[in-house]
Motif scaffolding. Structure first.
Motif, PDB file in Angstrom:
ATOM      1  N   ILE A 115       1.786   2.070   9.107  1.00 40.02           N
ATOM      2  CA  ILE A 115       1.445   2.910   7.961  1.00 40.02           C
ATOM      3  C   ILE A 115      -0.080   2.916   7.806  1.00 40.02           C
ATOM      4  N   LYS A 116      -0.667   4.083   7.850  1.00 38.93           N
ATOM      5  CA  LYS A 116      -2.121   4.253   7.750  1.00 38.93           C
ATOM      6  C   LYS A 116      -2.495   4.657   6.332  1.00 38.93           C
ATOM      7  N   LEU A 117      -3.470   3.950   5.759  1.00 36.09           N
ATOM      8  CA  LEU A 117      -4.011   4.352   4.467  1.00 36.09           C
ATOM      9  C   LEU A 117      -5.111   5.381   4.703  1.00 36.09           C
ATOM     10  N   MET A 118      -4.883   6.583   4.204  1.00 39.44           N
ATOM     11  CA  MET A 118      -5.907   7.629   4.327  1.00 39.44           C
ATOM     12  C   MET A 118      -6.967   7.430   3.239  1.00 39.44           C
ATOM     13  N   GLY A 119      -7.877   8.388   3.122  1.00 40.61           N
ATOM     14  CA  GLY A 119      -8.951   8.284   2.156  1.00 40.61           C
ATOM     15  C   GLY A 119      -8.436   8.114   0.736  1.00 40.61           C
ATOM     16  N   VAL A 120      -9.002   7.140   0.019  1.00 43.54           N
ATOM     17  CA  VAL A 120      -8.637   6.885  -1.381  1.00 43.54           C
ATOM     18  C   VAL A 120      -9.534   7.740  -2.273  1.00 43.54           C
ATOM     19  N   THR A 121      -8.929   8.419  -3.248  1.00 44.80           N
ATOM     20  CA  THR A 121      -9.638   9.415  -4.054  1.00 44.80           C
ATOM     21  C   THR A 121      -9.581   9.079  -5.536  1.00 44.80           C
ATOM     22  N   HIS A 122     -10.697   9.320  -6.234  1.00 45.34           N
ATOM     23  CA  HIS A 122     -10.701   9.239  -7.693  1.00 45.34           C
ATOM     24  C   HIS A 122     -11.175  10.584  -8.241  1.00 45.34           C
ATOM     25  N   ILE A 123     -10.486  11.081  -9.261  1.00 46.75           N
ATOM     26  CA  ILE A 123     -10.803  12.377  -9.869  1.00 46.75           C
ATOM     27  C   ILE A 123     -11.268  12.160 -11.301  1.00 46.75           C
ATOM     28  N   ILE A 124     -12.380  12.809 -11.668  1.00 45.77           N
ATOM     29  CA  ILE A 124     -12.952  12.653 -13.000  1.00 45.77           C
ATOM     30  C   ILE A 124     -13.443  14.009 -13.505  1.00 45.77           C
ATOM     31  N   ASP A 125     -13.343  14.216 -14.800  1.00 45.97           N
ATOM     32  CA  ASP A 125     -13.774  15.458 -15.430  1.00 45.97           C
ATOM     33  C   ASP A 125     -15.261  15.351 -15.766  1.00 45.97           C
ATOM     34  N   SER A 126     -16.087  16.171 -15.118  1.00 47.55           N
ATOM     35  CA  SER A 126     -17.528  16.108 -15.367  1.00 47.55           C
ATOM     36  C   SER A 126     -17.886  16.592 -16.768  1.00 47.55           C
TER      37      SER A 126
END
Length: 359
Positions: A116-127
């Motif tokens: 199992i490969k962990l792809m890019g970890v992402t965080h989303i924020i409202d500017s």
């Protein structure tokens, strides 16, 4: 067996989470939301306009919410490997990536029969709300992002951790305002920053293989760096550094001046009374936190390097308020011990800061 790829996405805003899920599902991605239910379970549900929802539920085991989530993600992903080669997972709001992903990665590596490969970890924020969220003190429960009853953390605390740890940051909202500028200052240089939900986030997630060690280095108090950024809206970052120690009494007396107001601060310091300990410093959401981050002799930047030497290194980011910036810088230099004899006098002495370190 065919490799399965897992992408982790965090956000503190439920509406952003749901919008992201809709866009990804419209693109044909296998996107799931996860949530803690009132029935003491963790629920994973797919969102697709083309097929019926796929739902998996797992009982919560123990009192640690993040530990229970980690275990559930592993079981959920193992189920997914039998029917798909990829899973994208939106975490429940309020999860700190540093407490979830490194352990998740380590446990996944212990399952060699199912790669199992962990792809890019992402965080989303409202500017649009980033300035208030990052410099103010808005508690998670105010936006329905608390993980459990009595969760007293604030948005700034979780955002700061996740902005530093993630491989990719996606901002929604204005791309040329103060909020975006502030995020630029808090974003590590090796982290990809995208603005707009229309950006090719899915493609970028798939290009990256997550390395937990890189994420930890970006936010560890002794290895975090000052990244800086544009200043057209008045955002500034102080990079305060010295190999001299802090004077324990002056630190106690001047802690308010060093903490400042309406800033994000992180880093480390050392005390002659605790010469082998990394002391962590964090001023976020109007709250100062000091702690023990381990031994200097056990911290290596790379496996082949020598351990880091003790230093005081604080990175402080704020907006406007030049008087606050100047006051923090003056306090930092005033607290330092310049005379070696003064430093030696504290070796083995009681510095009176035991309560700060939970002693």
């Amino acid at each position: 067996m065919t490799q399965h790829s897992l992408g982790i996405i965090s956000t503190l805003d439920e509406s952003i989470r749901d919008l992201t899920a809709l866009i990804f599902s419209a693109d044909g991605a296998s996107i799931f939301t996860s949530a803690f239910t009132d029935d003491a379970t963790i629920r994973f549900a797919s969102l697709s306009p083309f097929e019926d929802s796929e739902v998996h539920e797992f009982p919560i085991d123990g009192d640690c919410a993040t530990c229970a989530l980690r275990s559930a993600i592993i079981e959920f992903t193992l189920r997914r490997t039998t029917s798909s080669s990829e899973t994208l997972l939106l975490l429940p709001p309020g999860v700190e990536l540093i407490h979830l992903v490194p352990g998740l990665s380590a446990e996944l590596e212990l399952i060699p029969e199912i790669p199992i490969k962990l792809m890019g970890v992402t965080h989303i924020i409202d500017s649009a709300t980033a300035t208030d969220d990052l410099l103010g003190h808005r508690e998670l429960h105010e936006v329905n992002a608390n993980l459990f009853e009595g969760d007293e953390r604030c948005l700034a605390e979780v955002h700061m951790m996740n902005l530093g740890y993630a491989d990719i940051i996606l901002t929604v909202g204005p791309d040329n305002g103060l909020g975006q500028e502030l995020i630029e200052h808090l974003r590590p240089h090796d982290v990809l920053l995208l603005n707009g939900i229309d950006k090719p986030l899915l493609d970028e997630i798939r290009k990256i293989e997550h390395d937990p060690a890189d994420g930890v280095d970006r936010i560890h108090p002794a290895t975090t760096q000052a990244w800086g950024g544009p200043d057209s809206h008045g955002t500034w970052t102080l990079d305060l550094y010295s190999e001299n120690p802090f004077h324990p009494e002056r630190l106690r007396d001047m802690v308010a001046d060093l903490a400042g107001e309406n800033v994000c601060a992180r880093g480390c310091f050392w005390l002659p009374s605790r010469p082998d300990r990394i002391c962590s410093w964090e001023a976020i959401g109007g709250v100062v936190s000091v702690g023990d981050a381990g031994k200097w002799s056990e911290l290596y930047v790379t496996e082949d390097s020598a351990p880091l030497s003790p230093r005081c290194h604080l990175i402080v980011t704020g907006v406007g308020n030049p008087d606050v910036c100047e006051k923090i810088e003056k306090a930092f230099h005033a607290i330092l011990i310049d005379n070696h004899d003064d430093a030696y006098a504290w070796v083995g002495a009681d510095d009176g800061l035991g309560a700060w370190f939970g002693e």
